[in-house]
Write a protein that holds these residues in place. Structure first.
Motif, short mmCIF file in Angstrom:
data_model
loop_
_atom_site.label_atom_id
_atom_site.label_comp_id
_atom_site.label_asym_id
_atom_site.label_seq_id
_atom_site.Cartn_x
_atom_site.Cartn_y
_atom_site.Cartn_z
N THR A 26 2.36 -2.18 19.30
CA THR A 26 3.49 -1.26 19.47
C THR A 26 4.32 -1.62 20.70
O THR A 26 3.95 -2.48 21.49
N LYS A 27 5.44 -0.90 20.85
CA LYS A 27 6.39 -1.20 21.93
C LYS A 27 5.87 -0.76 23.31
O LYS A 27 4.82 -0.15 23.42
N MET A 28 6.62 -1.11 24.34
CA MET A 28 6.18 -0.92 25.72
C MET A 28 6.03 0.56 26.11
O MET A 28 5.09 0.93 26.80
N PHE A 29 6.98 1.39 25.66
CA PHE A 29 6.96 2.78 26.13
C PHE A 29 6.99 3.81 25.01
O PHE A 29 7.22 4.98 25.26
N CYS A 30 6.80 3.37 23.76
CA CYS A 30 6.76 4.31 22.64
C CYS A 30 5.81 3.78 21.58
O CYS A 30 5.27 2.69 21.73
N GLY A 31 5.64 4.54 20.51
CA GLY A 31 4.66 4.15 19.48
C GLY A 31 5.23 3.32 18.35
O GLY A 31 4.52 3.03 17.38
N CYS A 32 6.49 2.90 18.44
CA CYS A 32 7.09 2.10 17.37
C CYS A 32 6.37 0.77 17.25
O CYS A 32 6.06 0.13 18.25
N ALA A 33 6.15 0.34 15.98
CA ALA A 33 5.55 -0.98 15.76
C ALA A 33 6.54 -2.06 16.16
O ALA A 33 7.76 -1.88 16.04
N ARG A 43 12.59 0.22 13.08
CA ARG A 43 11.48 0.35 14.03
C ARG A 43 11.99 1.04 15.29
O ARG A 43 12.04 0.43 16.36
N THR A 44 12.41 2.25 15.14
CA THR A 44 13.01 2.96 16.27
C THR A 44 12.53 4.39 16.32
O THR A 44 12.03 4.93 15.31
N CYS A 45 12.65 5.00 17.49
CA CYS A 45 12.32 6.41 17.66
C CYS A 45 13.19 6.94 18.80
O CYS A 45 13.88 6.16 19.47
N PRO A 46 13.18 8.23 19.06
CA PRO A 46 14.03 8.75 20.14
C PRO A 46 13.78 8.08 21.49
O PRO A 46 14.71 7.91 22.28
N VAL A 47 12.52 7.64 21.75
CA VAL A 47 12.24 7.03 23.06
C VAL A 47 12.97 5.69 23.20
O VAL A 47 13.70 5.46 24.18
N CYS A 48 12.79 4.79 22.22
CA CYS A 48 13.41 3.46 22.38
C CYS A 48 14.89 3.49 22.02
O CYS A 48 15.60 2.51 22.27
N LEU A 49 15.37 4.60 21.47
CA LEU A 49 16.82 4.73 21.27
C LEU A 49 17.48 5.44 22.44
O LEU A 49 18.69 5.64 22.47
#
Ligand code: ADP
Ligand code: ZN
Ligand code: MG
Length: 488
Positions: A26-33, A43-49
């Protein structure tokens, strides 16, 4: 810098900054693969967006990999390293800042080979801008679009001291670093795909001068060849500037590998002011003893150490040892062949140097782009074939024909030799062939008798043609000499 003397040579000075995408799930600061060419923006979520009000959480696997890298590069690990916000505006950066490490990086003061490592730190990757050509459209859109899948991928940045002295040295060292990271399994280290990216800082100074010249930075060299060509082009450009009475200005450059042109991206005056400030949503990164020993335990034998061991313990030539150690799969194949040869019971056994030559000189070109693990030739089979050569059961040249077959269809070398009649020509068969060759090469015989030793080659060649290479060259020479010596 002191006045350059016209004929005084210049010495290049190079330091590298390398970005490594970590092979976490997963990504550095969120759970996205992490994304591998999926549909854009899936592969996005509110954190990495970068939506307002979200909180980053640190990826433990990324920290583990970064600690492994820090330790593998012989660095001191900071007891408490800090995350900062690096602020700048760009469409690939939805938050308006990148979370990175600034004044207290995860690791510093290491070395790989004879190049010192200045620092190693953790950060997140930016998203990717995809530019459509003049007439191009991407998913119905013209111009440029952003794919946020890459945004937030864990990155480790490795910064060297300016210890490299030529483009070739820089590229060779980057190969060592790549092999090291690859062996550790922390990254795909694919330069074309961007999981390993390298910026090169280049300056020149009069040879023997201690102070450094002003550097220029070549951005994003995405292959070893481009890195080497880009650095060479930049050294040449700087020499021309200085010899023309000018001074090198500090700037960021782009090298176009197609045209070989170097163009300026920005000068020192336009340099970003990132207004770094501590990331208020993350605590300092304080690795525990358990984390450190887990990272240390996870380190395999690394290529530099392996090359040394192969050279020292198995007496391989330095270049051969490096080739095997830097291409880990090849080294594994070779060591499995050595083990098979040593465990192969009685009979003549091929030594490590002979096996290394069979692997690097004979097998590698027959493999093409496939890794040895995917080839139909097993280490055991290659060890057996090499052992049969050592035992003089098959000639070197017939064994190469056997390997041609094995590289395509696999198989047991002994069976192949029998099946194809490639075994060493027996003494009586060979005797008759040698007699025939002597008879048919009267001129060569005359020359040998009058002292021209080299003429023996023509007769040996005739025997080899007749046997299709199924004879030992040394043995054939011995037989010819014996027959041409009057008192035998
Ligand atoms: P900056 O502050 O401009 O980022 P750094 O001192 O952090 O510069 O160094 C960045 C990279 O440039 C490092 O890899 C370093 O080894 C290299 N470097 C620094 N000075 C020089 C120089 N004069 N010539 C070549 N490389 C240099
Ligand atoms: Zn996300
Ligand atoms: Mg810097």
């Amino acid at each position: 810098m002191p006045e350059p003397v016209a004929d005084r040579p210049y010495e290049p000075v190079i330091g590298l900054e390398i970005h490594v995408q970590l092979a976490t799930r997963t990504k550095m600061f969120c759970g996205c693969a992490l994304s591998f060419g999926e549909e854009p923006n899936t592969r996005t979520c509110p954190v990495c967006l970068g939506h307002p009000g979200v909180l980053p959480t640190v990826n433990a696997q990324a920290v583990h990999f970064a600690l492994m890298i820090g330790l593998a590069l012989g660095c001191e690990i900071a007891p408490r390293s800090l995350f900062h916000r690096k602020n700048y505006f760009y469409p690939d950066l939805p938050k308006g800042y990148q979370i990175s490490q600034y004044d207290v990086p995860l690791a510093r003061n290491g070395a790989l080979g004879d190049v010192r490592i200045h620092r190693v730190h953790l950060e997140e990757d930016a998203a990717k801008l995809v530019h459509a050509g003049a007439s191009g459209r991407i998913h119905g859109a013209a111009g440029s679009v952003v794919d946020f899948n890459r945004g937030g991928t864990p990155l480790v940045e490795i910064v060297t001291e300016p210890d490299l002295r030529s483009a070739a040295e820089a590229s060779e060292w980057l190969r060592l670093l790549r092999a090291t990271l690859r062996r550790m399994g922390v990254s795909d280290v694919n330069m074309e795909e961007g999981s390993l990216r390298c910026d090169a800082n280049v300056s020149i100074r009069p040879a023997g001068e201690a102070t450094l010249g002003t550097k220029a930075e070549l951005k994003n060299m995405n292959s070893f060849r481009f890195l080497q060509r880009g650095i060479d082009a930049e050294i040449a450009r700087q020499e021309q500037v200085v010899r023309g009475g000018g001074t090198v200005t500090q700037e960021t450059l782009h090298f176009d590998p197609v045209t070989g042109d170097i163009s300026s991206l920005r000068s020192k005056e336009e340099a970003h002011d990132y207004r770094y400030f501590p990331e208020p949503d993350l605590v300092p990164l304080a690795p525990t003893e358990a984390m450190l020993s887990r990272a240390d335990d996870a380190l395999p034998e690394l290529p530099a150490a392996r090359a040394e061991r192969l050279e020292r313990d198995l007496e391989l030539a330095p270049e051969t040892a490096r080739l095997l150690a830097f291409r880990g799969e090849l080294g594994d194949f070779f060591e499995a062949a050595v083990a098979a040869a040593n465990g192969g019971g009685d009979g003549a056994v091929a030594g490590p140097r002979a096996l290394a030559s069979w692997v690097t000189v004979e097998l590698v070109p027959r493999l093409g782009d496939t890794e040895p693990t995917e080839s139909p030739v097993t280490p055991e089979a290659l060890a057996k074939l090499a052992g049969m050569v050592s035992a003089k059961a098959v000639s070197q040249s017939a064994a190469k024909q056997v390997l041609d077959v094995m590289a395509i269809d696999g198989g047991d070398p002994e069976a192949l030799i029998v099946e194809r009649g490639l075994g060493m020509a027996a003494a009586d068969e060979l005797g008759a062939i040698v007699d025939g060759a002597i008879e048919q090469n009267a001129a060569a015989v005359e020359q040998i008798r009058s002292g021209n030793e080299k003429a023996i080659g023509a007769i040996v060649g005739a025997v080899m043609r007749e046997t299709k290479g199924r004879a030992d060259g040394g043995e054939v020479q011995r037989m010819i000499r014996q027959r041409l010596t009057v008192d035998g």
